[in-house]
Scaffold this motif. Structure first.
Motif, PDB file in Angstrom:
ATOM      1  N   GLN A   1      99.666  70.133  48.646  1.00  0.00           N
ATOM      2  CA  GLN A   1      99.250  68.827  49.152  1.00  0.00           C
ATOM      3  C   GLN A   1     100.025  67.722  48.461  1.00  0.00           C
ATOM      4  O   GLN A   1      99.919  66.777  48.728  1.00  0.00           O
ATOM      5  N   GLY A   2     100.738  67.976  47.503  1.00  0.00           N
ATOM      6  CA  GLY A   2     101.624  66.874  46.860  1.00  0.00           C
ATOM      7  C   GLY A   2     100.980  66.080  46.229  1.00  0.00           C
ATOM      8  O   GLY A   2     101.312  64.694  45.891  1.00  0.00           O
ATOM      9  N   LEU A   3      99.831  66.347  45.536  1.00  0.00           N
ATOM     10  CA  LEU A   3      99.147  65.436  44.843  1.00  0.00           C
ATOM     11  C   LEU A   3      98.932  65.661  43.025  1.00  0.00           C
ATOM     12  O   LEU A   3      99.587  66.736  42.687  1.00  0.00           O
ATOM     13  N   ASP A   4      99.099  64.589  42.606  1.00  0.00           N
ATOM     14  CA  ASP A   4      99.311  64.437  41.237  1.00  0.00           C
ATOM     15  C   ASP A   4      97.799  64.732  40.346  1.00  0.00           C
ATOM     16  O   ASP A   4      96.936  64.121  41.063  1.00  0.00           O
ATOM     17  N   ILE A   5      97.745  65.153  39.102  1.00  0.00           N
ATOM     18  CA  ILE A   5      96.503  65.156  38.413  1.00  0.00           C
ATOM     19  C   ILE A   5      96.016  63.806  38.344  1.00  0.00           C
ATOM     20  O   ILE A   5      94.529  63.703  38.376  1.00  0.00           O
ATOM     21  N   SER A   6      96.646  62.829  38.095  1.00  0.00           N
ATOM     22  CA  SER A   6      95.985  61.619  38.073  1.00  0.00           C
ATOM     23  C   SER A   6      95.304  60.999  39.381  1.00  0.00           C
ATOM     24  O   SER A   6      94.395  60.403  39.392  1.00  0.00           O
TER      25      SER A   6
ATOM     26  N   THR B   1      87.997  62.561  42.408  1.00  0.00           N
ATOM     27  CA  THR B   1      86.918  63.340  42.014  1.00  0.00           C
ATOM     28  C   THR B   1      86.183  62.791  40.839  1.00  0.00           C
ATOM     29  O   THR B   1      84.876  63.234  40.753  1.00  0.00           O
ATOM     30  N   LYS B   2      86.527  61.783  40.118  1.00  0.00           N
ATOM     31  CA  LYS B   2      85.878  61.084  38.967  1.00  0.00           C
ATOM     32  C   LYS B   2      85.613  61.959  37.776  1.00  0.00           C
ATOM     33  O   LYS B   2      84.775  62.343  37.110  1.00  0.00           O
TER      34      LYS B   2
ATOM     35  N   LYS C   1      91.881  66.021  31.683  1.00  0.00           N
ATOM     36  CA  LYS C   1      91.945  67.070  30.710  1.00  0.00           C
ATOM     37  C   LYS C   1      90.796  68.255  31.486  1.00  0.00           C
ATOM     38  O   LYS C   1      91.204  69.524  31.079  1.00  0.00           O
ATOM     39  N   TYR C   2      90.093  67.965  32.022  1.00  0.00           N
ATOM     40  CA  TYR C   2      89.128  68.964  32.685  1.00  0.00           C
ATOM     41  C   TYR C   2      89.657  69.557  33.481  1.00  0.00           C
ATOM     42  O   TYR C   2      89.530  70.665  34.041  1.00  0.00           O
ATOM     43  N   LEU C   3      90.297  68.833  34.631  1.00  0.00           N
ATOM     44  CA  LEU C   3      90.908  69.343  35.871  1.00  0.00           C
ATOM     45  C   LEU C   3      92.195  70.073  35.061  1.00  0.00           C
ATOM     46  O   LEU C   3      92.367  71.436  35.957  1.00  0.00           O
TER      47      LEU C   3
END
Length: 256
Positions: A15-20, A26-27, A31-33
């Motif tokens: 989906q081309g999404l960054d962790i940030s 998702t709030k 680091k948990y992701l």
């Protein structure tokens, strides 16, 4: 089977999404992701947080959240001792005080036996005297008795009432095309089944509610296939004994 974290990472990258970006939506802290994507569940505060974050992250990516949570429970969640123990049968039966017959009385002596014999002889003579017409009247012949006897009526057995029709039950069958999460209850919140299935599973009840993780699975009620729109999310349905099928919103589905 592909690891949980690997599936999360591949879905995010497709989906081309960054962790940030996922952190904001998702709030959940980044680091948990990352810990979820690396299957490093020890980085999270506890099992309850792991399942909650995993469900939220999977739903954000359009994955089957229930399936991932069940896989985590099966593969990583610690298990305690069994909560239920089978009770052993009693060592022996309690004798029935009423069974086995009553106690026998005292034995009859020689004098008692003679007395009983005399009484029996007197009874026999009395019966013979009555049968021979002791009052001077002759007993009617058997043929006359047969003529005077009223005709016997035929007794017809009473007809038993027809049994009341039993209430129709719901016969539900789920046929998955791949491993799918399924939760079924009896319509009032009592759980009938919860887990993942990879082969057809059948359920029966007067009323059933279904929470289906993948819409690709086939659903049959009383032998007829139930049609519903394909969806990337889970599907909720309610089935009544009258044959009516009703879609369920997320808040009214079993095990939600």
């Amino acid at each position: 089977m592909q690891a949980i974290g690997e599936r999360l990472r591949e879905a995010r990258m497709r989906q081309g999404l960054d962790i940030s970006e996922v952190e904001v939506s998702t709030k959940i802290r980044a680091k948990y992701l990352r810990a979820l994507e690396n299957d490093d569940f020890s980085m999270l505060p506890g099992n309850a947080y792991v399942k909650s974050f995993l469900r939220t992250y999977a739903e954000q990516l359009g994955l089957d959240a229930h399936l991932l949570v069940e896989e985590y429970r099966a593969q990583h969640e610690p298990r305690g001792p069994d909560e239920f123990q089978v009770m052993a049968p009693p060592a022996g039966r309690i004798p029935d005080r009423r069974g086995g017959g009553g106690a026998m009385g005292p034995p009859i002596g020689p004098g008692g036996a003679i007395l009983l014999g005399v009484l029996a002889v007197l009874v026999i003579f009395a019966v013979i005297g009555l049968a021979s017409g002791g009052g001077g009247k002759k007993a009617p012949s058997p043929s006359k008795q047969a003529r005077k006897a009223p005709p016997r009526k035929h007794r017809h057995a009473a007809k038993k009432p027809a049994p009341a029709p039993t209430q129709q039950s719901v016969r539900l069958k789920v046929v998955p095309t791949e491993t799918t999460y399924v939760c079924v209850d009896n319509g009032s919140g009592t759980k009938v089944f919860e887990g993942t299935i990879s082969k057809p599973q059948s359920f029966r009840g007067k009323r059933l509610r279904l929470n289906l993780g993948r819409s690709s699975a086939g659903v049959y009620v009383n032998g007829k296939r139930v049609a519903f729109a394909p969806s990337a999310n889970s599907v909720g349905l309610s089935f009544s004994s009258s044959g009516r099928t009703t879609p369920l919103p997320v808040g009214q589905r079993p095990c939600a």
